[in-house]
Design a protein around this motif. Structure first.
Motif, short mmCIF file in Angstrom:
data_model
loop_
_atom_site.label_atom_id
_atom_site.label_comp_id
_atom_site.label_asym_id
_atom_site.label_seq_id
_atom_site.Cartn_x
_atom_site.Cartn_y
_atom_site.Cartn_z
N ALA A 186 0.80 -1.22 0.00
CA ALA A 186 0.00 0.00 0.00
C ALA A 186 0.84 1.28 0.00
CB ALA A 186 -0.98 -0.01 1.17
N PRO A 187 1.87 1.41 0.85
CA PRO A 187 2.70 2.62 0.74
C PRO A 187 3.38 2.76 -0.62
CG PRO A 187 3.06 1.51 2.84
CD PRO A 187 2.25 0.58 2.00
N ALA A 188 3.88 1.63 -1.17
CA ALA A 188 4.55 1.70 -2.47
C ALA A 188 3.59 2.14 -3.56
CB ALA A 188 5.15 0.33 -2.81
N ARG A 189 2.39 1.61 -3.55
CA ARG A 189 1.42 1.96 -4.58
C ARG A 189 0.92 3.39 -4.40
NH1 ARG A 189 -0.91 -2.33 -7.69
NH2 ARG A 189 0.30 -4.23 -7.34
N SER A 190 0.85 3.86 -3.16
CA SER A 190 0.44 5.26 -2.96
C SER A 190 1.44 6.20 -3.60
CB SER A 190 0.29 5.56 -1.46
OG SER A 190 1.56 5.73 -0.82
N ALA A 191 2.73 5.86 -3.53
CA ALA A 191 3.75 6.71 -4.14
C ALA A 191 3.61 6.72 -5.65
CB ALA A 191 5.14 6.21 -3.74
N ILE A 192 3.36 5.56 -6.24
CA ILE A 192 3.23 5.46 -7.69
C ILE A 192 2.01 6.23 -8.18
CG2 ILE A 192 2.77 3.83 -9.57
CD1 ILE A 192 4.44 1.77 -7.90
N MET A 193 0.93 6.18 -7.44
CA MET A 193 -0.30 6.81 -7.89
C MET A 193 -0.39 8.29 -7.57
SD MET A 193 -1.79 4.44 -9.54
CE MET A 193 -3.41 5.13 -9.83
N THR A 194 0.50 8.79 -6.71
CA THR A 194 0.48 10.23 -6.39
C THR A 194 1.74 10.95 -6.86
OG1 THR A 194 1.52 9.92 -4.21
CG2 THR A 194 -0.91 9.80 -4.32
N GLY A 195 2.82 10.21 -7.12
CA GLY A 195 4.09 10.85 -7.44
C GLY A 195 4.76 11.48 -6.24
N CYS A 196 4.37 11.04 -5.02
CA CYS A 196 4.88 11.65 -3.79
C CYS A 196 5.45 10.59 -2.86
CB CYS A 196 3.77 12.40 -3.06
SG CYS A 196 3.04 13.77 -3.98
N PHE A 197 6.47 10.97 -2.09
CA PHE A 197 7.01 10.06 -1.09
C PHE A 197 5.96 9.79 -0.02
CE2 PHE A 197 11.08 12.05 -2.57
CZ PHE A 197 11.70 10.89 -3.00
N PRO A 198 5.75 8.53 0.35
CA PRO A 198 4.76 8.22 1.39
C PRO A 198 5.03 8.93 2.71
CG PRO A 198 5.39 6.23 0.20
CD PRO A 198 6.31 7.32 -0.27
N THR A 199 6.30 9.05 3.07
CA THR A 199 6.64 9.69 4.34
C THR A 199 6.29 11.17 4.36
OG1 THR A 199 8.89 9.89 3.44
CG2 THR A 199 8.46 8.08 4.98
N ALA A 200 6.13 11.76 3.19
CA ALA A 200 5.81 13.19 3.11
C ALA A 200 4.31 13.45 3.12
CB ALA A 200 6.42 13.80 1.85
N ILE A 201 3.52 12.48 2.67
CA ILE A 201 2.06 12.71 2.57
C ILE A 201 1.27 11.84 3.53
CG2 ILE A 201 2.26 13.48 0.18
CD1 ILE A 201 1.08 10.76 -0.68
N GLY A 202 1.95 11.05 4.38
CA GLY A 202 1.27 10.30 5.42
C GLY A 202 0.79 8.92 5.03
N THR A 203 1.28 8.38 3.92
CA THR A 203 0.81 7.06 3.47
C THR A 203 1.84 5.97 3.77
OG1 THR A 203 1.68 7.49 1.25
CG2 THR A 203 -0.63 8.03 1.65
N MET A 204 2.72 6.17 4.73
CA MET A 204 3.87 5.28 4.93
C MET A 204 3.55 4.03 5.74
SD MET A 204 3.88 8.14 6.84
CE MET A 204 3.37 8.36 8.55
N HIS A 205 2.50 4.04 6.56
CA HIS A 205 2.21 2.86 7.38
C HIS A 205 1.40 1.83 6.59
CE1 HIS A 205 3.86 4.65 10.95
NE2 HIS A 205 3.03 5.68 10.89
N MET A 206 1.62 0.56 6.90
CA MET A 206 0.91 -0.53 6.26
C MET A 206 -0.12 -1.10 7.23
SD MET A 206 0.57 -2.39 3.60
CE MET A 206 -0.22 -3.94 3.21
N ARG A 207 -1.37 -0.85 7.10
CA ARG A 207 -2.03 0.07 6.20
C ARG A 207 -2.60 1.23 6.99
NH1 ARG A 207 -3.54 -4.95 3.77
NH2 ARG A 207 -3.21 -4.97 1.50
N THR A 208 -3.13 2.24 6.25
CA THR A 208 -3.75 3.38 6.89
C THR A 208 -4.77 3.96 5.93
OG1 THR A 208 -3.28 5.48 8.03
CG2 THR A 208 -2.06 5.06 6.00
N LYS A 209 -5.50 4.94 6.37
CA LYS A 209 -6.33 5.76 5.48
C LYS A 209 -5.90 7.19 5.72
CE LYS A 209 -8.76 2.84 3.18
NZ LYS A 209 -7.70 1.82 3.37
N ALA A 210 -5.05 7.66 4.84
CA ALA A 210 -4.38 8.94 5.03
C ALA A 210 -5.26 10.11 4.62
CB ALA A 210 -3.08 8.97 4.23
N VAL A 211 -4.88 11.27 5.11
CA VAL A 211 -5.44 12.54 4.65
C VAL A 211 -4.28 13.33 4.05
CG1 VAL A 211 -6.73 14.62 5.23
CG2 VAL A 211 -7.19 12.48 6.46
N PRO A 212 -3.99 13.12 2.78
CA PRO A 212 -2.83 13.79 2.18
C PRO A 212 -3.04 15.29 2.13
CG PRO A 212 -3.66 11.98 0.79
CD PRO A 212 -4.70 12.26 1.83
#
Length: 552
Positions: free
Chosen positions: A57-83
């Motif tokens: 999930a973090p890896a795919r969030s990066a691919i689909m947003t073009g952003c580092f997971p650690t910068a937009i809050g999607t780094m934990h496996m799993r979560t429901k982030a508020v980017p």
């Protein structure tokens, strides 16, 4: 300029274990992958592509947003982030530009998927379903054939899962390339052979998609991209912020733009795919994206797009952890923020898998040897480090000399300068983009959803204009969808799996992305606003015949 079609073909949990990577990735020659080998021959093979996280999930969030997971809050496996409000999912940019966007069907992008993103996100999603045969499309296909769960099926189920692999193409466990960090046991040999069989099955599936493009006469007008999310579904790969956890196959074919047989040895993130696709289609790249384009609309490859690649490991289900890594063309540096914790903490799901259990068993057997006053001899020191109670705070590997990362050079005075340089590089990256993984997760969640309650997107304001029904939403970062399909009397509740993966639940209505005033040949229309991480707005119903004064 006619914009290219785009087809993404992704798989789960593999390294560059494809025949076309023989001599590039250790053990790749074991694979039988004729379709992907041909795809690489016809386009570009990226030899140094890396995920932004070693888990799905973090890896795919990066691919689909073009952003580092650690910068937009999607780094934990799993979560429901508020980017941050500027963040969108990539297909929405293509849909706004007139593309037909589809996803078949896996998501797992760490956010709920609003209906503004895809024209169709379902098991039937396909470019063939677009209403206008001349409409360009962005079609993503996410296969599950190589997911780690498939490695450990029973014999009958595994035979069914690899039904397209003929007997002569199956992989012999006796010939399996066992990396030195695994014990050379039947369990690991069988797992590696099965892994290769699943890759062969996946290759057959890829061949079917490519054949459909040929049948439709679209192959010459379509960019095809093949990628995996992260490394193989075994210990010291998936879930580990190391080479085997992050090194990916990445193949791109673009007839007439990218020359056949191109080999790219530059460092790239799979996260770079988002801005690359926009650049290839001649669309502007949003300034907030962290990735960089790998080629432009002419197919011209960027020179040295990345000096370094970066990634992180954070919470893995219930296992709390934090590691960060940076890689240059030769060295990988890893910073473990919890060196007192095992790299292989107990985690309920993978601990039931055969390879994890095998390492646990051998470690337990070694404890019995110690109980008898014997020197443990069932695991090597490298293998034992996987299940050890602790690990080094810093790791440094010379990948040119040591591709399996067997010798930690962090304490080697001869590499003190390399260690200091990469340590500082990592800190500079964290300072530039921020690192939410260093903050308590409870604090992040409270900031996103105070008191456990999600923010709600404001309802769109709809007004009549000379061009049609115009809509606007005051919520920063929101997108608006509209439909002329009336709501169903009953709405189906999403399943736990759908909620976890963020798969949109079909409501029987076709939602359009609002890009300008709407003229609809219908008696009524409904508008709704969405913001990633927020609850969607209430629907605004408009009686078209009477005007928007009747909006509710």
């Amino acid at each position: 300029m006619k914009r290219p079609n785009i087809v993404w073909i992704s798989t789960h949990d593999i390294n560059p274990d494809l025949g076309c990577y023989s001599g590039v990735w250790p053990g790749a020659e074991y694979a039988v992958t004729p379709h992907l080998d041909r795809l690489a021959d016809d386009g570009a093979r990226f030899d140094a592509a890396f995920a932004s996280a070693p888990v799905c999930a973090p890896a795919r969030s990066a691919i689909m947003t073009g952003c580092f997971p650690t910068a937009i809050g999607t780094m934990h496996m799993r979560t429901k982030a508020v980017p941050p409000p500027e963040v969108r999912l990539l297909p929405e940019y293509f849909r706004a530009a007139g593309y037909y966007t589809t996803n078949n069907v896996f998501t797992d992008f760490q956010v709920e998927i609003p209906p503004t993103v895809f024209d169709d996100c379902s098991p039937d999603a396909h470019w063939r379903n677009r209403p206008d045969a001349d409409q360009p499309f962005f079609a993503a296909f996410h296969g599950m054939a190589t997911h780690e769960s498939q490695l450990y099926l029973g014999e009958e189920a595994f035979a069914a899962a690899t039904a397209h692999v003929p007997a002569g193409a199956r992989h012999d466990p006796a010939a399996a390339p066992v990396p030195p960090y695994y014990p050379d046991t039947a369990v690991f040999r069988d797992a590696i052979a099965r892994y290769a069989d699943l890759i062969a099955e996946m290759d057959h599936w890829v061949g079917g998609i490519l054949a459909e493009l040929e049948e439709d006469g679209l192959a010459e007008d379509t960019i095809v991209v093949f990628w995996s999310d992260h490394g193989r579904g075994m210990p010291r790969a998936k879930r580990w912020a190391c080479e085997a956890g992050l090194r990916e196959p990445l193949i791109v074919r673009w007839p007439g733009r990218i020359a056949p047989g191109t080999v790219v040895t530059d460092l790239v993130h799979t996260m770079d795919l988002a801005p690359t696709m926009l650049a290839a289609a001649g669309l502007p790249m949003p300034s907030h994206m962290h990735g960089v384009p790998l080629f432009d609309a002419e197919g011209t490859l960027a020179q040295a797009p990345n000096q370094y690649t970066y990634a992180g490991r954070d919470r893995m289900d219930e296992a709390e952890d934090t590691s960060r890594t940076v890689r240059d063309p030769r060295f990988r540096y890893i910073r473990n923020y919890h060196p007192d914790r095992s790299a292989m903490q107990h985690t309920q799901y993978p601990d039931h898998l055969a390879t994890w259990s095998e390492l646990r068993r051998l470690h337990s057997e070694e404890a019995k040897e110690l109980a008898q006053g014997l020197r443990p001899d069932l695991l090597t020191p490298l293998q034992r480090s996987l299940v050890a109670a602790s690990r080094p705070a810093e790791e440094l590997y010379d990948l040119a000399a040591d591709p399996h990362e067997t010798r930690n050079l962090a304490g080697d005075p001869g590499h003190a300068a390399d260690l200091a340089r990469l340590r500082q590089t990592l800190q500079t990256w964290q300072g530039r983009y921020g690192d939410l993984g260093l903050r308590p997760e409870a604090e992040i969640l409270e900031g996103w959803r105070p008191g456990g309650r999600a923010h709600t997107t404001a309802p769109p304001a709809v007004v009549r204009s000379p061009e049609g029904l115009a809509a606007d939403c005051p919520t920063l970062g929101s997108s608006i969808a509209w439909t002329t399909d009336p709501p169903a009397e009953e709405q189906r509740e999403p399943s736990p799996l759908e909620r976890t993966a963020g798969i949109p639940v079909a409501d029987g209505r076709r939602w359009h992305l609002y890009t300008g005033p709407v003229r609809a040949d219908a008696s009524a229309a409904w508008f709704r606003a969405f913001r990633l991480g927020f609850e969607p707005s209430p629907e605004v119903a408009v009686n078209i015949a009477q005007g928007v004064d009747d909006a509710q």
